[in-house]
Design a protein around this motif. Structure first.
Motif, PDB file in Angstrom:
ATOM      1  N   UNK A   8       0.796  -1.213   0.036  1.00 47.53           N
ATOM      2  CA  UNK A   8       0.099  -0.084   0.213  1.00 47.53           C
ATOM      3  C   UNK A   8       1.006   1.264  -0.017  1.00 47.53           C
ATOM      4  N   UNK A   9       0.151   2.528  -0.153  1.00 47.31           N
ATOM      5  CA  UNK A   9       1.146   3.717  -0.430  1.00 47.31           C
ATOM      6  C   UNK A   9       1.713   4.012   0.889  1.00 47.31           C
ATOM      7  N   UNK A  10       0.834   3.789   2.150  1.00 44.73           N
ATOM      8  CA  UNK A  10       1.563   4.356   3.393  1.00 44.73           C
ATOM      9  C   UNK A  10       2.735   3.417   3.676  1.00 44.73           C
ATOM     10  N   UNK A  11       2.731   1.996   3.218  1.00 43.67           N
ATOM     11  CA  UNK A  11       3.667   1.083   3.672  1.00 43.67           C
ATOM     12  C   UNK A  11       4.909   1.610   2.601  1.00 43.67           C
ATOM     13  N   UNK A  12       4.609   2.011   1.281  1.00 43.05           N
ATOM     14  CA  UNK A  12       5.677   2.177   0.526  1.00 43.05           C
ATOM     15  C   UNK A  12       6.482   3.511   1.012  1.00 43.05           C
ATOM     16  N   UNK A  13       5.702   4.731   1.714  1.00 41.13           N
ATOM     17  CA  UNK A  13       6.421   5.822   2.094  1.00 41.13           C
ATOM     18  C   UNK A  13       7.078   5.308   3.288  1.00 41.13           C
ATOM     19  N   UNK A  14       6.588   4.618   4.109  1.00 42.69           N
ATOM     20  CA  UNK A  14       7.516   4.287   5.334  1.00 42.69           C
ATOM     21  C   UNK A  14       8.708   3.615   4.924  1.00 42.69           C
ATOM     22  N   UNK A  15       8.457   2.575   4.089  1.00 44.56           N
ATOM     23  CA  UNK A  15       9.866   1.634   3.524  1.00 44.56           C
ATOM     24  C   UNK A  15      10.774   2.733   2.746  1.00 44.56           C
ATOM     25  N   UNK A  16      10.331   3.625   2.036  1.00 43.57           N
ATOM     26  CA  UNK A  16      11.137   4.611   1.599  1.00 43.57           C
ATOM     27  C   UNK A  16      11.977   5.524   2.574  1.00 43.57           C
ATOM     28  N   UNK A  17      11.425   5.816   3.462  1.00 44.31           N
ATOM     29  CA  UNK A  17      12.148   6.666   4.657  1.00 44.31           C
ATOM     30  C   UNK A  17      13.116   5.832   5.316  1.00 44.31           C
ATOM     31  N   UNK A  18      12.600   4.408   5.408  1.00 44.69           N
ATOM     32  CA  UNK A  18      13.531   3.621   6.274  1.00 44.69           C
ATOM     33  C   UNK A  18      14.972   3.475   5.452  1.00 44.69           C
ATOM     34  N   UNK A  19      14.611   3.189   4.035  1.00 48.48           N
ATOM     35  CA  UNK A  19      15.604   2.812   2.782  1.00 48.48           C
ATOM     36  C   UNK A  19      16.576   3.854   2.930  1.00 48.48           C
TER      37      UNK A  19
END
Length: 233
Positions: free
Chosen positions: A29-40
Protein backbone atom coordinates in the motif's frame (compact mmCIF):
# COMPACT_ATOMS: atom_id res chain seq x y z
CA UNK A 1 -15.84 -10.64 -43.33
CA UNK A 2 -14.09 -8.84 -40.50
CA UNK A 3 -16.21 -6.54 -38.41
CA UNK A 4 -14.91 -3.56 -36.47
CA UNK A 5 -15.16 -4.21 -32.77
CA UNK A 6 -15.99 -1.29 -30.48
CA UNK A 7 -13.57 -2.02 -27.66
CA UNK A 8 -12.88 0.35 -24.74
CA UNK A 9 -9.18 -0.40 -25.32
CA UNK A 10 -9.21 1.32 -28.71
CA UNK A 11 -7.95 4.88 -28.40
CA UNK A 12 -9.36 7.90 -30.21
CA UNK A 13 -6.97 7.53 -33.16
CA UNK A 14 -8.11 3.93 -33.68
CA UNK A 15 -4.67 2.42 -33.29
CA UNK A 16 -6.02 -0.25 -30.98
CA UNK A 17 -3.37 0.34 -28.29
CA UNK A 18 -4.43 0.10 -24.67
CA UNK A 19 -4.41 3.23 -22.48
CA UNK A 20 -1.18 3.61 -20.55
CA UNK A 21 -1.07 3.65 -16.77
CA UNK A 22 1.95 4.28 -14.57
CA UNK A 23 3.28 1.21 -12.83
CA UNK A 24 2.90 1.05 -9.04
CA UNK A 25 6.07 1.95 -7.14
CA UNK A 26 5.63 -0.97 -4.76
CA UNK A 27 3.48 -4.10 -4.37
CA UNK A 28 2.34 -2.85 -0.95
CA UNK A 29 0.00 0.00 0.00
CA UNK A 30 0.97 3.65 -0.40
CA UNK A 31 1.46 4.23 3.33
CA UNK A 32 3.74 1.19 3.58
CA UNK A 33 5.68 2.40 0.54
CA UNK A 34 6.29 5.79 2.14
CA UNK A 35 7.47 4.23 5.39
CA UNK A 36 9.70 1.80 3.49
CA UNK A 37 11.19 4.59 1.36
CA UNK A 38 12.00 6.64 4.46
CA UNK A 39 13.57 3.60 6.12
CA UNK A 40 15.71 2.84 3.06
CA UNK A 41 16.83 6.49 2.86
CA UNK A 42 17.88 6.51 6.51
CA UNK A 43 19.71 3.19 6.21
CA UNK A 44 21.57 4.41 3.13
CA UNK A 45 22.62 7.55 5.00
CA UNK A 46 23.94 5.55 7.97
CA UNK A 47 25.81 3.20 5.63
CA UNK A 48 27.52 6.15 3.94
CA UNK A 49 28.43 7.84 7.22
CA UNK A 50 29.86 4.61 8.61
CA UNK A 51 32.10 4.28 5.57
CA UNK A 52 33.28 7.91 5.65
CA UNK A 53 33.15 9.31 9.19
CA UNK A 54 34.06 12.97 8.35
CA UNK A 55 30.74 13.51 6.55
CA UNK A 56 28.58 12.00 9.31
CA UNK A 57 27.76 15.31 11.01
CA UNK A 58 26.93 17.18 7.80
CA UNK A 59 24.70 14.45 6.35
CA UNK A 60 22.91 13.86 9.66
CA UNK A 61 22.17 17.55 10.22
CA UNK A 62 21.09 18.04 6.62
CA UNK A 63 18.71 15.07 6.86
CA UNK A 64 17.29 16.31 10.18
CA UNK A 65 16.64 19.85 8.92
CA UNK A 66 15.03 18.59 5.70
CA UNK A 67 12.61 16.57 7.84
CA UNK A 68 11.86 19.74 9.88
CA UNK A 69 11.51 22.27 7.06
CA UNK A 70 9.30 25.21 8.16
CA UNK A 71 9.13 23.76 11.69
CA UNK A 72 10.54 25.01 14.99
CA UNK A 73 13.98 23.72 15.98
CA UNK A 74 16.39 24.39 18.83
CA UNK A 75 20.08 24.57 17.90
CA UNK A 76 23.04 24.59 20.28
CA UNK A 77 26.10 26.35 18.90
CA UNK A 78 28.48 26.06 21.86
CA UNK A 79 28.46 25.63 25.62
CA UNK A 80 29.21 29.33 26.15
CA UNK A 81 26.49 30.72 23.86
CA UNK A 82 22.73 30.38 24.41
CA UNK A 83 20.70 28.09 22.19
CA UNK A 84 19.12 29.47 19.03
CA UNK A 85 15.45 28.79 18.26
CA UNK A 86 13.50 29.40 15.06
CA UNK A 87 11.86 27.89 12.00
CA UNK A 88 13.96 26.11 9.40
CA UNK A 89 13.87 28.35 6.33
CA UNK A 90 16.76 27.30 4.07
CA UNK A 91 18.78 24.08 4.02
CA UNK A 92 22.04 24.38 2.15
CA UNK A 93 24.99 22.21 1.28
CA UNK A 94 26.99 23.39 4.31
CA UNK A 95 24.60 25.55 6.35
CA UNK A 96 21.07 26.03 7.60
CA UNK A 97 19.17 29.32 7.90
CA UNK A 98 16.46 29.70 10.52
CA UNK A 99 14.10 32.60 11.13
CA UNK A 100 12.25 33.92 14.15
CA UNK A 101 10.33 37.10 14.95
CA UNK A 102 13.54 39.09 15.40
CA UNK A 103 16.00 37.97 12.74
CA UNK A 104 17.41 35.51 10.24
CA UNK A 105 20.31 33.36 11.37
CA UNK A 106 22.76 31.49 9.12
CA UNK A 107 24.56 28.61 10.85
CA UNK A 108 27.30 26.52 9.21
CA UNK A 109 26.94 22.83 10.05
CA UNK A 110 30.49 22.88 11.38
CA UNK A 111 29.47 25.31 14.16
CA UNK A 112 26.42 23.31 15.33
CA UNK A 113 26.85 21.14 18.43
CA UNK A 114 23.34 19.67 18.40
CA UNK A 115 19.85 20.26 17.02
CA UNK A 116 16.45 19.11 18.23
CA UNK A 117 12.80 20.23 18.40
CA UNK A 118 11.26 22.26 21.26
CA UNK A 119 9.56 20.22 23.95
CA UNK A 120 5.89 19.63 23.21
CA UNK A 121 6.09 20.40 19.50
CA UNK A 122 4.73 17.77 17.08
CA UNK A 123 7.25 15.74 15.07
CA UNK A 124 5.09 15.52 11.94
CA UNK A 125 4.97 17.98 9.05
CA UNK A 126 2.04 20.24 8.21
CA UNK A 127 0.26 21.04 4.99
CA UNK A 128 2.09 24.35 4.56
CA UNK A 129 5.34 22.53 3.93
CA UNK A 130 4.19 21.14 0.60
CA UNK A 131 4.67 23.01 -2.67
CA UNK A 132 1.67 23.10 -4.98
CA UNK A 133 2.62 23.33 -8.65
CA UNK A 134 -0.11 24.53 -11.01
CA UNK A 135 -0.17 23.43 -14.64
CA UNK A 136 1.33 26.70 -15.82
CA UNK A 137 4.28 26.40 -13.47
CA UNK A 138 4.76 22.75 -14.37
CA UNK A 139 4.94 23.70 -18.05
CA UNK A 140 7.47 26.46 -17.34
CA UNK A 141 9.63 24.02 -15.36
CA UNK A 142 9.65 21.66 -18.32
CA UNK A 143 10.29 24.24 -21.06
CA UNK A 144 12.25 26.94 -19.21
CA UNK A 145 13.64 25.24 -16.13
CA UNK A 146 16.65 27.45 -15.38
CA UNK A 147 14.86 30.75 -16.02
CA UNK A 148 11.85 29.72 -13.92
CA UNK A 149 13.75 28.33 -10.94
CA UNK A 150 16.17 31.24 -10.57
CA UNK A 151 13.25 33.68 -10.19
CA UNK A 152 11.84 31.94 -7.10
CA UNK A 153 13.83 31.35 -3.93
CA UNK A 154 11.51 28.52 -2.90
CA UNK A 155 12.23 26.68 -6.14
CA UNK A 156 15.98 27.22 -5.79
CA UNK A 157 15.79 25.55 -2.37
CA UNK A 158 13.67 22.75 -3.79
CA UNK A 159 16.00 21.81 -6.63
CA UNK A 160 19.47 22.92 -5.52
CA UNK A 161 21.62 22.90 -2.40
CA UNK A 162 23.25 26.31 -2.10
CA UNK A 163 26.48 26.87 -0.23
CA UNK A 164 26.79 29.45 2.55
CA UNK A 165 28.84 31.61 0.19
CA UNK A 166 26.30 31.72 -2.64
CA UNK A 167 23.36 32.24 -0.30
CA UNK A 168 24.97 35.16 1.53
CA UNK A 169 25.86 36.69 -1.82
CA UNK A 170 22.14 36.97 -2.62
CA UNK A 171 21.68 39.13 0.53
CA UNK A 172 23.96 41.97 -0.56
CA UNK A 173 23.22 45.19 1.35
CA UNK A 174 21.71 43.32 4.32
CA UNK A 175 22.93 44.52 7.76
CA UNK A 176 24.35 41.60 9.74
CA UNK A 177 26.50 40.61 12.69
CA UNK A 178 29.05 37.84 12.14
CA UNK A 179 30.47 35.74 14.99
CA UNK A 180 33.84 34.03 14.75
CA UNK A 181 36.06 32.36 17.35
CA UNK A 182 37.46 35.57 18.76
CA UNK A 183 35.55 38.50 17.30
CA UNK A 184 32.19 39.99 16.37
CA UNK A 185 31.86 41.87 13.07
CA UNK A 186 29.14 44.31 12.02
CA UNK A 187 28.34 45.69 8.60
CA UNK A 188 26.41 45.30 5.37
CA UNK A 189 27.10 42.31 3.18
CA UNK A 190 29.17 43.63 0.29
CA UNK A 191 30.14 40.45 -1.54
CA UNK A 192 31.62 36.98 -1.17
CA UNK A 193 34.27 35.00 -2.97
CA UNK A 194 35.35 31.37 -2.75
CA UNK A 195 36.76 31.72 0.76
CA UNK A 196 35.77 35.10 2.25
CA UNK A 197 32.79 37.24 3.27
CA UNK A 198 33.21 41.01 2.83
CA UNK A 199 31.33 43.41 5.12
CA UNK A 200 31.15 47.17 4.61
CA UNK A 201 30.73 49.58 7.54
CA UNK A 202 31.03 53.20 6.40
CA UNK A 203 34.35 53.27 4.50
CA UNK A 204 35.87 50.33 6.35
CA UNK A 205 35.70 46.81 4.97
CA UNK A 206 35.99 43.61 7.02
CA UNK A 207 37.27 40.47 5.34
CA UNK A 208 36.13 37.32 7.14
CA UNK A 209 37.22 33.78 6.18
CA UNK A 210 34.10 31.69 5.58
CA UNK A 211 35.63 28.75 7.47
CA UNK A 212 35.91 30.92 10.63
CA UNK A 213 32.23 31.90 10.72
CA UNK A 214 30.17 30.53 13.62
CA UNK A 215 26.99 32.40 12.77
CA UNK A 216 25.59 35.25 10.70
CA UNK A 217 22.47 37.08 11.86
CA UNK A 218 20.53 40.10 10.68
CA UNK A 219 20.55 43.07 13.06
CA UNK A 220 18.03 45.74 13.86
CA UNK A 221 18.53 49.29 12.62
CA UNK A 222 19.26 50.61 16.14
CA UNK A 223 22.08 48.09 16.64
CA UNK A 224 23.55 48.87 13.24
CA UNK A 225 23.56 52.64 13.85
CA UNK A 226 25.17 52.10 17.24
CA UNK A 227 28.02 50.20 15.61
CA UNK A 228 28.40 52.92 12.97
CA UNK A 229 28.74 55.57 15.70
CA UNK A 230 31.39 53.44 17.41
CA UNK A 231 33.27 53.18 14.13
CA UNK A 232 33.22 56.98 13.72
CA UNK A 233 34.36 57.84 17.23
Amino acid sequence: MNEKVNSPLVNQKGTGSAPSFSSPTSPVSEEETRILAEYISQQNMFQITNIHEPIRKTLTLKKFFKMKRNQEVVITISEEEPVVEGKVATIGRDFVMITNLKKRIWLPYSSIVSATIPFGHPTYSNAHQNYIYDNGLREKLILKFGETVTKRDALVQQFFEESLRTNLDTWKGCSVEVRTDDKMYYGKINRTDKSHLYLKLLKAESVIPLNDIHSVATVRLFTFWREMIKAIF
